[in-house]
Design a protein around this motif. Sequence first.
Motif, PDB file in Angstrom:
ATOM      1  N   THR A 159      -6.274   2.808   5.875  1.00 15.87           N
ATOM      2  CA  THR A 159      -5.229   1.922   6.356  1.00 15.87           C
ATOM      3  C   THR A 159      -4.615   2.450   7.637  1.00 15.87           C
ATOM      4  OG1 THR A 159      -3.104   0.902   5.861  1.00 15.87           O
ATOM      5  CG2 THR A 159      -3.530   3.036   4.829  1.00 15.87           C
ATOM      6  N   PRO A 166      -2.199  -4.510   2.150  1.00 16.35           N
ATOM      7  CA  PRO A 166      -1.637  -3.184   2.431  1.00 16.35           C
ATOM      8  C   PRO A 166      -0.117  -3.151   2.494  1.00 16.35           C
ATOM      9  CG  PRO A 166      -2.341  -4.207   4.471  1.00 16.35           C
ATOM     10  CD  PRO A 166      -2.723  -5.162   3.374  1.00 16.35           C
ATOM     11  N   VAL A 170       3.024  -3.039   0.949  1.00 16.37           N
ATOM     12  CA  VAL A 170       3.525  -2.747  -0.397  1.00 16.37           C
ATOM     13  C   VAL A 170       4.732  -3.591  -0.794  1.00 16.37           C
ATOM     14  CG1 VAL A 170       4.484  -0.916  -1.868  1.00 16.37           C
ATOM     15  CG2 VAL A 170       2.543  -0.432  -0.360  1.00 16.37           C
ATOM     16  N   HIS A 228       3.921  -6.527  -3.028  1.00 13.85           N
ATOM     17  CA  HIS A 228       3.178  -6.359  -4.270  1.00 13.85           C
ATOM     18  C   HIS A 228       3.903  -6.869  -5.511  1.00 13.85           C
ATOM     19  CE1 HIS A 228       0.316  -3.017  -2.565  1.00 13.85           C
ATOM     20  NE2 HIS A 228       0.238  -4.163  -1.915  1.00 13.85           N
ATOM     21  N   GLU A 257      -4.630  -1.700  -2.123  1.00 16.46           N
ATOM     22  CA  GLU A 257      -3.758  -1.399  -0.985  1.00 16.46           C
ATOM     23  C   GLU A 257      -4.608  -0.879   0.169  1.00 16.46           C
ATOM     24  OE1 GLU A 257      -0.224   1.711   0.214  1.00 16.46           O
ATOM     25  OE2 GLU A 257      -0.551   1.304  -1.918  1.00 16.46           O
TER      26      GLU A 257
END
Length: 226
Positions: free
Chosen positions: A17, A84, A86, A89, A107
């Motif tokens: 990432t 990715p 967060v 989520h 992620e």
Amino acid sequence: MIDNDSTIAQGAISPATTFEVHRGRGRFNAAFFAVLGPYIEWNVRRHKRRVFAELPRTVVEIGSGVGANLRHLQPGSTLVAIEPNVPMHQRLRAAAERHGVRLDLRERVAEHTGLPDRSVECVISSLVLCTVADPAAVLAEVRRILAPGGTFRFVEHVAARAGTPTRILQRVLRRPWAWTFEGCSCERDLAAVLHAAGFARLEIEPYRLHSPFIGFNTHIAGVAHA
């Protein structure tokens, strides 16, 4: 094909990432799309219903966000969500539970999904290619993971035609828009990027929304075939 029982174990594979979550903007965007999601969906619903029709039981989505596209999956389906960001989520998990969809949340960035070559029947995206660091690299990754005959189905906003009032406004708004929406560009010619990506067949429909978000009004929807 993807093993529906497989996950990327915590620590077993380091998520590739380059996405840096801004504490304030990440939370703002999660809340923004949770609140404005129904309005956006109302504007693009006809195009999503067309390109997301009859999705298979397992779907990979790049940039799942807070779960706007879960309504287009059948209950009992599996969504492999490449997300990715967060702060999205928690809402994404809750939306998957509401819709009865099994969530395999990863992620990772869309340029590096970590999925095997030719393992995916269908990839979807909506309002994502405007935000990724390198849309050409993302489409190369989509082609890599799609099995022969697989499809990439997309609904994206794009740059208006050069010289139009909308394009001029997009240029004026580009920096505050990108800062607010975590890198989102309202000036990308994504149709050209899709044509250059090397898909076997490509169907694209351009259209325009009637929305106060002027920088967001010019769109494309379609299906790319591996």
